[in-house]
Design a protein around this motif. Structure first.
Motif, PDB file in Angstrom:
ATOM      1  N   ALA A  69      17.397 -10.738 -11.001  1.00 53.27           N
ATOM      2  CA  ALA A  69      17.025 -10.841 -12.439  1.00 53.27           C
ATOM      3  C   ALA A  69      15.781 -10.468 -12.344  1.00 53.27           C
ATOM      4  CB  ALA A  69      17.251 -12.904 -13.036  1.00 53.27           C
ATOM      5  N   THR A  70      14.834 -11.583 -11.613  1.00 47.16           N
ATOM      6  CA  THR A  70      13.303 -10.916 -11.705  1.00 47.16           C
ATOM      7  C   THR A  70      13.305  -9.496 -12.013  1.00 47.16           C
ATOM      8  OG1 THR A  70      13.193 -12.976 -10.096  1.00 47.16           O
ATOM      9  CG2 THR A  70      10.824 -11.904 -10.651  1.00 47.16           C
ATOM     10  N   PHE A  71      13.344  -8.914 -11.013  1.00 50.16           N
ATOM     11  CA  PHE A  71      12.910  -7.268 -10.955  1.00 50.16           C
ATOM     12  C   PHE A  71      13.108  -7.155 -12.840  1.00 50.16           C
ATOM     13  CE2 PHE A  71      14.268  -3.272 -10.830  1.00 50.16           C
ATOM     14  CZ  PHE A  71      13.088  -2.505  -9.721  1.00 50.16           C
ATOM     15  N   GLY A  72      14.817  -7.200 -12.782  1.00 49.35           N
ATOM     16  CA  GLY A  72      14.504  -6.627 -14.635  1.00 49.35           C
ATOM     17  C   GLY A  72      13.841  -7.645 -16.063  1.00 49.35           C
ATOM     18  N   GLU A  73      12.954  -8.786 -15.583  1.00 48.38           N
ATOM     19  CA  GLU A  73      12.345  -9.483 -16.431  1.00 48.38           C
ATOM     20  C   GLU A  73      10.698  -8.245 -16.064  1.00 48.38           C
ATOM     21  OE1 GLU A  73      10.630 -12.298 -18.782  1.00 48.38           O
ATOM     22  OE2 GLU A  73      12.949 -11.947 -17.807  1.00 48.38           O
ATOM     23  N   LEU A  74      10.570  -8.156 -14.691  1.00 52.75           N
ATOM     24  CA  LEU A  74       9.529  -7.331 -14.775  1.00 52.75           C
ATOM     25  C   LEU A  74       9.631  -6.229 -14.878  1.00 52.75           C
ATOM     26  CD1 LEU A  74       8.455  -8.716 -10.969  1.00 52.75           C
ATOM     27  CD2 LEU A  74       6.692  -9.173 -12.965  1.00 52.75           C
ATOM     28  N   ALA A  75      10.552  -5.006 -14.907  1.00 58.03           N
ATOM     29  CA  ALA A  75      10.676  -4.488 -15.273  1.00 58.03           C
ATOM     30  C   ALA A  75      11.098  -4.021 -16.650  1.00 58.03           C
ATOM     31  CB  ALA A  75      12.239  -3.725 -14.572  1.00 58.03           C
ATOM     32  N   PHE A  76      11.176  -5.250 -17.320  1.00 59.33           N
ATOM     33  CA  PHE A  76      11.543  -4.724 -18.641  1.00 59.33           C
ATOM     34  C   PHE A  76      10.338  -5.033 -19.230  1.00 59.33           C
ATOM     35  CE2 PHE A  76      11.435  -7.369 -23.026  1.00 59.33           C
ATOM     36  CZ  PHE A  76      12.199  -6.770 -23.402  1.00 59.33           C
ATOM     37  N   ALA A  77       9.177  -5.972 -19.058  1.00 54.03           N
ATOM     38  CA  ALA A  77       7.906  -5.800 -20.090  1.00 54.03           C
ATOM     39  C   ALA A  77       7.363  -4.613 -19.326  1.00 54.03           C
ATOM     40  CB  ALA A  77       7.209  -7.067 -18.991  1.00 54.03           C
ATOM     41  N   TRP A 135       1.134  -1.020  -0.523  1.00 55.34           N
ATOM     42  CA  TRP A 135      -0.037  -0.260   0.149  1.00 55.34           C
ATOM     43  C   TRP A 135       1.158   1.060  -0.228  1.00 55.34           C
ATOM     44  CZ3 TRP A 135      -0.422   4.236   3.393  1.00 55.34           C
ATOM     45  CH2 TRP A 135      -1.412   5.037   2.958  1.00 55.34           C
ATOM     46  N   GLY A 136       1.290   1.532   0.842  1.00 56.35           N
ATOM     47  CA  GLY A 136       3.051   2.720   0.910  1.00 56.35           C
ATOM     48  C   GLY A 136       3.617   2.862  -0.132  1.00 56.35           C
ATOM     49  N   LEU A 137       3.921   1.919  -0.882  1.00 61.37           N
ATOM     50  CA  LEU A 137       4.694   2.005  -2.847  1.00 61.37           C
ATOM     51  C   LEU A 137       3.517   1.839  -3.476  1.00 61.37           C
ATOM     52  CD1 LEU A 137       6.847  -1.383  -2.691  1.00 61.37           C
ATOM     53  CD2 LEU A 137       7.182   0.919  -2.778  1.00 61.37           C
ATOM     54  N   LEU A 138       2.024   1.844  -3.349  1.00 59.92           N
ATOM     55  CA  LEU A 138       1.226   2.216  -3.948  1.00 59.92           C
ATOM     56  C   LEU A 138       0.795   3.557  -4.506  1.00 59.92           C
ATOM     57  CD1 LEU A 138      -1.418  -0.500  -4.263  1.00 59.92           C
ATOM     58  CD2 LEU A 138       0.478  -0.194  -6.231  1.00 59.92           C
ATOM     59  N   LEU A 139       0.848   4.203  -2.823  1.00 57.28           N
ATOM     60  CA  LEU A 139       0.867   5.464  -2.801  1.00 57.28           C
ATOM     61  C   LEU A 139       1.583   6.656  -3.241  1.00 57.28           C
ATOM     62  CD1 LEU A 139      -1.370   7.603  -1.633  1.00 57.28           C
ATOM     63  CD2 LEU A 139      -0.043   7.305   0.689  1.00 57.28           C
ATOM     64  N   LEU A 140       3.036   5.881  -2.724  1.00 59.43           N
ATOM     65  CA  LEU A 140       3.861   6.847  -3.653  1.00 59.43           C
ATOM     66  C   LEU A 140       4.185   7.274  -4.518  1.00 59.43           C
ATOM     67  CD1 LEU A 140       6.482   8.252  -2.319  1.00 59.43           C
ATOM     68  CD2 LEU A 140       7.599   5.895  -2.491  1.00 59.43           C
ATOM     69  N   ALA A 141       4.018   5.706  -5.471  1.00 59.13           N
ATOM     70  CA  ALA A 141       3.793   6.231  -6.914  1.00 59.13           C
ATOM     71  C   ALA A 141       2.441   6.727  -7.416  1.00 59.13           C
ATOM     72  CB  ALA A 141       3.036   4.583  -7.254  1.00 59.13           C
ATOM     73  N   ALA A 142       1.775   7.091  -6.620  1.00 56.41           N
ATOM     74  CA  ALA A 142       0.842   7.347  -7.175  1.00 56.41           C
ATOM     75  C   ALA A 142       1.047   8.950  -6.687  1.00 56.41           C
ATOM     76  CB  ALA A 142      -1.272   7.219  -6.176  1.00 56.41           C
ATOM     77  N   THR A 143       2.032   9.078  -5.816  1.00 57.03           N
ATOM     78  CA  THR A 143       1.783  10.662  -5.430  1.00 57.03           C
ATOM     79  C   THR A 143       2.645  11.766  -6.437  1.00 57.03           C
ATOM     80  OG1 THR A 143       1.705  10.067  -3.042  1.00 57.03           O
ATOM     81  CG2 THR A 143       2.997  12.111  -3.630  1.00 57.03           C
ATOM     82  N   VAL A 144       3.804  10.898  -6.755  1.00 62.04           N
ATOM     83  CA  VAL A 144       4.867  10.953  -7.510  1.00 62.04           C
ATOM     84  C   VAL A 144       4.943  10.762  -9.177  1.00 62.04           C
ATOM     85  CG1 VAL A 144       6.782  10.241  -5.842  1.00 62.04           C
ATOM     86  CG2 VAL A 144       6.055   9.039  -7.917  1.00 62.04           C
ATOM     87  N   SER A 145       3.240  10.686  -9.471  1.00 60.95           N
ATOM     88  CA  SER A 145       2.427  10.721 -10.671  1.00 60.95           C
ATOM     89  C   SER A 145       2.198  12.049 -11.500  1.00 60.95           C
ATOM     90  CB  SER A 145       1.770   9.464 -11.310  1.00 60.95           C
ATOM     91  OG  SER A 145       0.731   9.511 -10.462  1.00 60.95           O
ATOM     92  N   HIS A 146       2.178  13.440 -10.784  1.00 61.79           N
ATOM     93  CA  HIS A 146       2.159  14.091 -11.107  1.00 61.79           C
ATOM     94  C   HIS A 146       2.928  15.608 -10.545  1.00 61.79           C
ATOM     95  CE1 HIS A 146      -1.871  12.431 -11.672  1.00 61.79           C
ATOM     96  NE2 HIS A 146      -2.145  11.782 -10.029  1.00 61.79           N
ATOM     97  N   GLY A 147       3.285  15.885 -11.465  1.00 60.75           N
ATOM     98  CA  GLY A 147       4.063  17.057 -11.562  1.00 60.75           C
ATOM     99  C   GLY A 147       4.507  17.775 -12.648  1.00 60.75           C
ATOM    100  N   SER A 148       6.370  18.202 -12.261  1.00 65.68           N
ATOM    101  CA  SER A 148       7.232  18.595 -13.335  1.00 65.68           C
ATOM    102  C   SER A 148       7.875  18.041 -13.590  1.00 65.68           C
ATOM    103  CB  SER A 148       8.182  20.040 -12.993  1.00 65.68           C
ATOM    104  OG  SER A 148       8.285  19.190 -11.341  1.00 65.68           O
ATOM    105  N   LEU A 170       8.233  -2.292  -8.221  1.00 64.21           N
ATOM    106  CA  LEU A 170       8.798  -3.033  -6.396  1.00 64.21           C
ATOM    107  C   LEU A 170       7.741  -4.017  -5.751  1.00 64.21           C
ATOM    108  CD1 LEU A 170      11.249  -0.073  -5.099  1.00 64.21           C
ATOM    109  CD2 LEU A 170      11.434  -3.153  -5.822  1.00 64.21           C
ATOM    110  N   VAL A 171       6.124  -2.976  -6.344  1.00 63.60           N
ATOM    111  CA  VAL A 171       5.237  -3.786  -5.711  1.00 63.60           C
ATOM    112  C   VAL A 171       4.789  -5.114  -6.493  1.00 63.60           C
ATOM    113  CG1 VAL A 171       2.791  -3.630  -5.960  1.00 63.60           C
ATOM    114  CG2 VAL A 171       3.693  -1.442  -5.838  1.00 63.60           C
ATOM    115  N   VAL A 172       4.593  -5.004  -7.300  1.00 62.77           N
ATOM    116  CA  VAL A 172       5.314  -7.066  -7.700  1.00 62.77           C
ATOM    117  C   VAL A 172       5.883  -8.190  -6.703  1.00 62.77           C
ATOM    118  CG1 VAL A 172       4.826  -8.002  -9.834  1.00 62.77           C
ATOM    119  CG2 VAL A 172       4.417  -6.032 -10.371  1.00 62.77           C
ATOM    120  N   MET A 173       7.653  -7.131  -6.845  1.00 57.66           N
ATOM    121  CA  MET A 173       8.370  -7.895  -5.390  1.00 57.66           C
ATOM    122  C   MET A 173       7.895  -8.176  -3.911  1.00 57.66           C
ATOM    123  SD  MET A 173      10.501  -8.961  -8.211  1.00 57.66           S
ATOM    124  CE  MET A 173      12.359  -9.351  -6.974  1.00 57.66           C
ATOM    125  N   THR A 174       7.078  -6.814  -4.016  1.00 60.43           N
ATOM    126  CA  THR A 174       6.432  -7.003  -2.823  1.00 60.43           C
ATOM    127  C   THR A 174       5.699  -8.411  -2.687  1.00 60.43           C
ATOM    128  OG1 THR A 174       6.610  -5.100  -1.853  1.00 60.43           O
ATOM    129  CG2 THR A 174       5.471  -5.997  -0.992  1.00 60.43           C
TER     130      THR A 174
END
Length: 448
Positions: A207-215, A49-62, A77-81
């Motif tokens: 390696a899993t993080f790289g796999e998910l990020a790549f997708a 929940w904290g990661l999702l809230l942080l992602a939603a917060t930083v998704s707006h602005g300059s 990181l949410v999926v890795m969690t």
């Protein structure tokens, strides 16, 4: 190889060898490990929940595009969690399993959580993305972003303006997507090689993080390319010929249209009732160390294994080409086939009862959530803002914990029965020394 294959099941647990003891065995595991399960689930939910809230917060602005790169990083990181939480929930009930006791009696050392996470990560990522579980994370991100500024979302939607609300996962520029995809692919390739060589304590997770990020970074680039070429594809002769063939079959073959419509209606239920439970069972089998990450495990002990060995030795280029062509099918279905093969050693009724309990549990979870919202209902306006969160938490807690214990109990019964009955070897016709519970002994974490 472990020496547990000759160990008899404890007499006081002999009744559990029946597949119909699955619900009681799952409840026994839940009662014994309730506290650590609740702690693991709560911590995982809080971090997610904290990661999702942080992602939603930083998704707006300059610096909007730079922010969206960070949003996708946080979403990964949410999926890795979710991965770490699932592995942790299955790991904490490990010592309550009969198969684990048999392994300990056979001299196997206790495996670390990190080692189980490292081994599970890559296959979990494939199952999580190919079977659409990641869609729930995307919906939760959009919901949190909308709830943060609902007025802006509604007003901008009414005026036709792009507010960027709930669009942080799809507004990334295609050029930026391609650049970040290349970086993610480099991370995936480097740590994937280290993981294959057994080097690095965190190589599998990275390696899993790289796999998910790549997708995830490739979503926007691929979506843009598909959208730009959708009309062109629809006009190609091969596509038009296929549509003409299907239309001719529906009109010329009696009953074809009815069968197609029936299959279209039934297939989603088949996926939800059989494939999805088997996918989660695959994760459980992997956590408990009874699964290899390649296709070879699925055919081990059968006549196909000798043909595969011959193909690998004499037709290397053919093997590589087939592996590339079947990569999507292999990643989606081979782990499930392997889980079904291992579960089948415990008998067909075991998997049938597991699937039935899984579906019934999730249907019951829906009714539990409705009952909670009904009891918490009030005439006060907007009170549901405060009551929905605890109701959803309790519902998800009950469903998730019982599901994890059900997965663990299914593995335990299948592995115990295979070990005590002596599974048959497809090549020799005699007992096989490898069982569902001892196919891969616990291994220490790599030193580098």
């Amino acid at each position: 190889m472990s020496g547990t294959s000759a160990l008899p099941a404890p007499r006081r647990f002999a009744w559990m060898l029946s597949p119909y003891a699955l619900p009681l065995h799952a409840l026994r595991i839940l009662a014994k490990c309730a506290l650590p399960l609740i702690i693991w689930f709560s911590l995982g939910r809080l971090v997610r929940w904290g990661l999702l809230l942080l992602a939603a917060t930083v998704s707006h602005g300059s610096w909007y595009q730079a922010r969206l790169v960070l949003v996708m990083f946080l979403f990964t990181l949410v999926v890795m969690t979710s991965l770490a939480t699932t592995v942790g929930l299955l790991y904490v009930v490990r010592e309550a399993l009969l198969e684990t006791r048999a392994r300990r009696a056979g001299g196997e050392a206790k495996e670390s959580l990190l080692n189980a996470l490292n081994r599970t990560a890559l296959v979990f990522a494939g199952i999580y993305t190919t079977w659409g579980f990641v869609a729930e994370d995307a919906r939760d991100f959009m919901g949190i972003d909308i709830m943060r500024q609902p007025d802006r979302y509604v007003l901008d939607a009414g005026s036709g303006d792009d507010s960027g609300v709930a669009a942080g996962l799809i507004n990334l520029d295609p050029k930026v997507s391609l650049a970040t995809m290349m970086v993610a692919y480099g991370v995936k390739w480097y740590f994937g090689r280290r993981h294959e060589a057994g080097n690095g304590r965190f190589s599998g997770a990275l390696a899993t993080f790289g796999e998910l990020a790549f997708a995830f970074y490739g979503i926007n680039a691929v979506a843009t390319a598909v959208g730009a070429r959708s009309d062109w594809i629809g006009q190609r002769s091969a596509v038009e010929a296929w549509h003409d063939f299907m239309a001719g079959a529906e009109s010329g073959i009696p009953g074809w249209q009815q069968v197609s419509e029936w299959l279209g209606e039934v297939w989603p239920y088949v996926i939800d009732a059989l494939a999805v439970p088997l996918a989660w069972l695959t994760v459980g089998i992997l956590v408990y160390g009874a699964y290899a990450e390649d296709t070879q495990t699925t055919i081990r002990g059968t006549r196909l294994e000798q043909a595969a060995v011959h193909l690998e030795r004499t037709h290397d280029w053919t093997r590589r080409a087939l592996a590339k062509l079947s990569a999507g099918w292999t990643g989606r279905w081979i782990p499930l086939l392997n889980s079904l093969r291992l579960t089948a050693r415990g008998g067909a009724p075991l998997f049938g009862l597991f699937a039935l309990c899984y579906v019934g549990l999730h249907i019951g979870g829906d009714f539990l959530g409705r009952a909670g919202r009904y009891l918490a209902a009030s005439e006060e306006p907007y009170l549901w803002f405060a009551t929905d969160v605890p109701v959803n938490y309790v519902t998800d807690l009950v469903v998730t914990l019982v599901t994890m214990c059900l997965i663990a109990a299914t593995f335990d019964l299948a592995a115990t029965r295979a070990r005590t009955d002596g599974p048959m070897d497809g090549r020799t016709g005699g007992p096989s020394p490898v069982t569902a519970g001892t196919a891969e002994p616990d291994r220490p974490s790599p030193s580098r």
